[in-house]
Design an enzyme around this catalytic site. Structure first.
Site, PDB file in Angstrom:
ATOM      1  N   HIS A   1      82.102 125.683  40.301  1.00 13.40           N
ATOM      2  CA  HIS A   1      81.524 124.983  41.457  1.00 13.40           C
ATOM      3  C   HIS A   1      82.381 123.829  41.979  1.00 13.40           C
ATOM      4  O   HIS A   1      82.677 123.750  43.159  1.00 13.40           O
ATOM      5  CB  HIS A   1      80.131 124.443  41.115  1.00 13.40           C
ATOM      6  CG  HIS A   1      79.498 123.710  42.266  1.00 13.40           C
ATOM      7  ND1 HIS A   1      79.681 122.355  42.467  1.00 13.40           N
ATOM      8  CD2 HIS A   1      78.744 124.147  43.293  1.00 13.40           C
ATOM      9  CE1 HIS A   1      79.043 121.988  43.574  1.00 13.40           C
ATOM     10  NE2 HIS A   1      78.461 123.062  44.090  1.00 13.40           N
TER      11      HIS A   1
ATOM     12  N   HIS B   1      70.966 130.932  41.395  1.00 16.21           N
ATOM     13  CA  HIS B   1      71.968 129.948  41.802  1.00 16.21           C
ATOM     14  C   HIS B   1      72.922 129.629  40.652  1.00 16.21           C
ATOM     15  O   HIS B   1      72.514 129.083  39.637  1.00 16.21           O
ATOM     16  CB  HIS B   1      71.221 128.677  42.237  1.00 16.21           C
ATOM     17  CG  HIS B   1      72.101 127.574  42.709  1.00 16.21           C
ATOM     18  ND1 HIS B   1      72.103 126.342  42.126  1.00 16.21           N
ATOM     19  CD2 HIS B   1      73.002 127.519  43.726  1.00 16.21           C
ATOM     20  CE1 HIS B   1      72.959 125.559  42.767  1.00 16.21           C
ATOM     21  NE2 HIS B   1      73.509 126.248  43.741  1.00 16.21           N
TER      22      HIS B   1
HETATM   23  O1  G3P Z   1      73.537 128.919  47.983  1.00 13.37           O
HETATM   24  C1  G3P Z   1      74.155 127.827  48.541  1.00 13.37           C
HETATM   25  C2  G3P Z   1      74.305 126.725  47.549  1.00 13.37           C
HETATM   26  O2  G3P Z   1      74.834 127.222  46.371  1.00 13.37           O
HETATM   27  C3  G3P Z   1      75.165 125.643  48.123  1.00 13.37           C
HETATM   28  O3  G3P Z   1      75.220 124.519  47.309  1.00 13.37           O
HETATM   29  O4  G3P Z   1      76.597 122.938  46.000  1.00 13.37           O
HETATM   30  O5  G3P Z   1      75.154 124.546  44.847  1.00 13.37           O
HETATM   31  O6  G3P Z   1      77.212 125.330  45.949  1.00 13.37           O
HETATM   32  P1  G3P Z   1      76.104 124.333  45.969  1.00 13.37           P
HETATM   33 CA    CA Z   2      77.003 127.564  45.543  1.00 13.52          CA
END
Ligand code: G3P
Ligand code: CA
Length: 691
Positions: free
Chosen positions: A68, A26
């Site tokens: 992000h 992530h």
């Molecule tokens: O994989 C999906 C996830 O990344 C969504 O949440 O806020 O970390 O982009 P976020």
């Molecule tokens: Ca994400």
């Protein structure tokens, strides 16, 4: 025939083997390097991730960049809106130093830079944070790249993005992102499963990727039955990841790909750091960080957050430490004791071994002269609890280590509490474990404190009036506990300290943060997330239009007329109660139309129906609330010793009624009511009704 059977067995094994979820890093290996940067993605590959996930926006000059948030404030310290900045402007920002000096000079990468380091056979999950306008540039980038089609996955919360993407190229793998929540009023899941399936069909997605909360195996089966894939994010706790693997999630997105790859199928080493752990960061940083990461993957994010708090605490020595599990964490210690050196070292859902592992940060660091320990309940409540003998062994180690950590301290070990009706089948185990704990504690020369005489009813179950769920304690439960361990005078002081929180925790009241208009000046603004504000008719604006997110109750003549989400007009013959966060939840739950409401500068209190119309149980709670309002008055303006004493006599009567009487007698309640009224003047009035 035999061949057919063998083939079926082979298929079953193949299906089982194919069930291994992909581990997706992530924002890269984002617990070890700054998120969404080349170092984080490179580290993810070194850590063995099967895929990386990154967040992408289209810039003002039509480039695709990886970040992000919609602005650059959090990761660079400089606030630039990503969509309205050029890639050149964004390029000049440092997005590594915030994470660690070591990453100083790291810049926001472009999509093509991220793609260029995706190894053969590995995948990239491209999360689109812009709208569908990004798609033409995205397709061009992907065509320019050397990626095979099966290396590319597109994900987005925006249904339109997936729908348009599929129109342009139906073969690109695309998952719709969803975050399931509980609807506060109905308790239903939002969006509902049928809504999700409907959307997946209409946008032609290949599947759904959701946050892990509220999801269970049935939901995943139903998604698969409709021929959609299920994926999950962002899981950093090994037990949760293993569960989703068992349930057949196709991929697990995590900040900790290294741990997920290495320990998905085998336990992590129990306490010390894994000697094979690669030293990615300098030790000064790594030791603490690794300890927290280790705590997070093995014991969950809450344990790790509490550890971080304990590690950062500056304790005053020679104090009192309460250490233990949920019951200790929820113990309102700071509200009872007006002393900084009474320390709450509880961690919700912690078990005997988890407590043993943190004795250094809670006990050694605090150097207390008194320790209270409560442990064991969660070990018994677990789905497949370990045998009592094993738990006894763990407990023995805990007591030995605790004694070593605080050799000078007086140590009191509490029995595990009995459990209420719903969990009553666990009580024979509680009894056995307590027997072992008692032997161990006595053997080490420490004090064993049996709480059962205070908490168990005639069936050896936790008194229902002291618990909400059957294994926790409500504010009355904590009063009983405190009374058991404190001398009379200390107990009385603690109750008076606690009176305001008792009232607010008992649902019927909530602390007032602000009253508009304030006594002087203009509206101060800056409302906190859990604050409650009362708007009065004299407030200069005719509606509460400063409140964009909260819940409000409109009151006329002290009675709730209606509830609204926000921007209520303020009635000339009433006022509006408005709040965010916890305060909004409280309003929603308690300020139902028809409720009577009192408020003063400090507290807002509900009175559902006139006393004469209450059931005996409602009346008892009401009388107790009145009594605690009096304790609160004592706290604010003081009272003589006789008055204080009389108030405690009433408290004792109330407690006795709850313990001894199966049916609450009207006469007893009348007597308490009379006494409270008589003493009203002496102790001080309860909150005045303003309307
Ligand atoms: O994989 C999906 C996830 O990344 C969504 O949440 O806020 O970390 O982009 P976020
Ligand atoms: Ca994400």
């Amino acid at each position: 025939m035999k061949l057919k059977a063998a083939f079926i067995v082979f298929l079953l094994i193949a299906v089982h083997l194919a069930a291994d979820p992909l581990i997706v890093a992530h924002r890269g290996a984002s617990d070890y390097a700054p998120e969404n940067t080349i170092p984080a993605f490179k580290l993810a590959w070194e850590h063995g991730a099967d895929a990386i996930e990154g967040d992408f926006y289209l810039t003002k000059d039509g480039k695709i960049v990886c970040i992000h948030d919609e602005n650059t404030k959090r990761v660079s310290g400089i606030n630039k809106n990503v969509k309205t900045s050029t890639s050149e402007e964004l390029r000049n920002l440092d997005v590594g130093a915030w994470f660690d000096e070591k990453f100083k000079g790291t810049t926001i990468p472009t999509l093509s830079e991220v793609i260029s380091i995706v190894p053969k056979g590995k995948k990239i999950y491209i999360e689109i944070k812009s709208g569908a306008e990004i798609l033409p540039e995205l397709f061009e980038e992907l065509q320019r790249s050397k990626l095979e089609p099966d290396q590319i996955v597109v994900i987005s919360f925006d249904e339109e993005v997936i729908r348009e993407l599929k129109k342009l190229d139906s073969k690109v793998m695309a998952y719709w992102l969803v975050y399931f929540q509980k609807d506060k009023s109905t308790g239903d899941m939002k969006p509902s499963l049928s809504q999700v399936l409907e959307t997946l069909k209409t946008i032609h997605a290949n599947g759904v990727s959701s946050g892990y909360n509220l999801v269970d195996e049935n939901i995943i089966r139903e998604i698969e039955n409709e021929n959609f894939e299920y994926h999950v994010w962002t899981v950093d706790h090994l037990e949760t990841a293993r569960k989703f693997k068992r349930w057949g999630a196709k991929s697990i997105t995590t900040n900790l790909p290294y741990h997920m790859k290495k320990y998905m199928d085998k336990p992590m080493p129990p306490q010390d750091l894994d000697p094979d752990e690669p030293a990615y960061l300098p030790c000064s940083l790594m030791c603490e960080r690794n300890r927290l990461i280790d705590a997070k993957v093995r014991r969950g994010p809450h344990y790790s957050d509490r550890m971080k708090l304990f590690m950062g605490s500056d304790y005053e020595k020679d104090g009192i430490v309460f250490i233990g599990d949920t019951l200790i964490e929820q113990f309102p210690i700071s509200e009872f004791f007006n002393r900084k050196n009474v320390i709450n070292c509880g961690v919700k859902e912690d078990r005997i071994q988890g407590i043993t592992e943190r004795l250094d940060v809670c006990i050694k660091a605090a150097m207390p002269n008194k320790v209270y320990l409560m442990a064991g309940m969660n070990d018994l409540l677990k789905d497949n609890p370990e045998s009592i003998e094993k738990l006894g062994n763990h407990y023995e180690k805990l007591i030995r280590d605790l004694n070593n950590a605080a050799p000078e301290a007086e140590i009191t070990v509490f029995s595990v509490l009995p459990m209420g009706e719903t969990y009553a089948d666990k009580n024979p185990l509680v009894h056995k474990l307590n027997h072992i704990i008692k032997l161990i504690v006595k053997d080490q020369g420490l004090e064993y404190f049996d709480l059962h005489p205070y908490f168990a009813d005639e069936n050896n179950r936790l008194f229902s009036h002291l618990t909400t769920q059957g294994f926790d304690l409500n504010p009355d439960g904590y009063l009983v506990w405190l009374k058991a361990i404190l001398a009379e005078q200390e107990f009385r002081e603690a109750v008076i300290n606690y009176s305001k929180s008792w009232l607010s925790k008992y649902g019927g009241s909530f602390p007032v943060a602000k009253i508009d208009p304030p006594s002087s000046g203009t509206y101060p603004g800056n409302r906190g997330p859990n604050e409650l504000v009362i708007y009065t008719p004299s407030y200069e604006m005719p509606s509460t239009n400063t409140n964009k997110w909260g819940t409000e109750a409109v009151l006329k003549n002290g009675v709730v007329e209606k509830q609204t989400l926000h921007n209520s007009p303020i009635p000339t013959d009433g006022f509006v109660v408005s709040g965010h966060g916890k305060a909004a939840d409280w309003i929603e739950q308690y300020l139902k139309p028809g409720t009577l409401v009192d408020y003063d500068q400090n507290i807002i209190t509900t009175r559902d129906i006139p006393e004469s119309e209450m059931t005996p149980e409602q009346r008892l709670i009401f009388l107790k609330k009145s009594l605690f309002r009096k304790f609160n008055s004592i706290k604010k303006s003081g009272a003589d010793e006789t008055t204080k004493h009389n108030a405690f006599v009433i408290l004792e009567k109330i407690q006795r009624i709850q313990v001894e009487e199966k049916s609450i007698r009207k006469n007893d309640l009348d007597e308490i009511s009379r006494e409270l009224k008589e003493r009203k003047k002496k102790i001080g009035n309860s909150a005045p009704v303003k309307n």
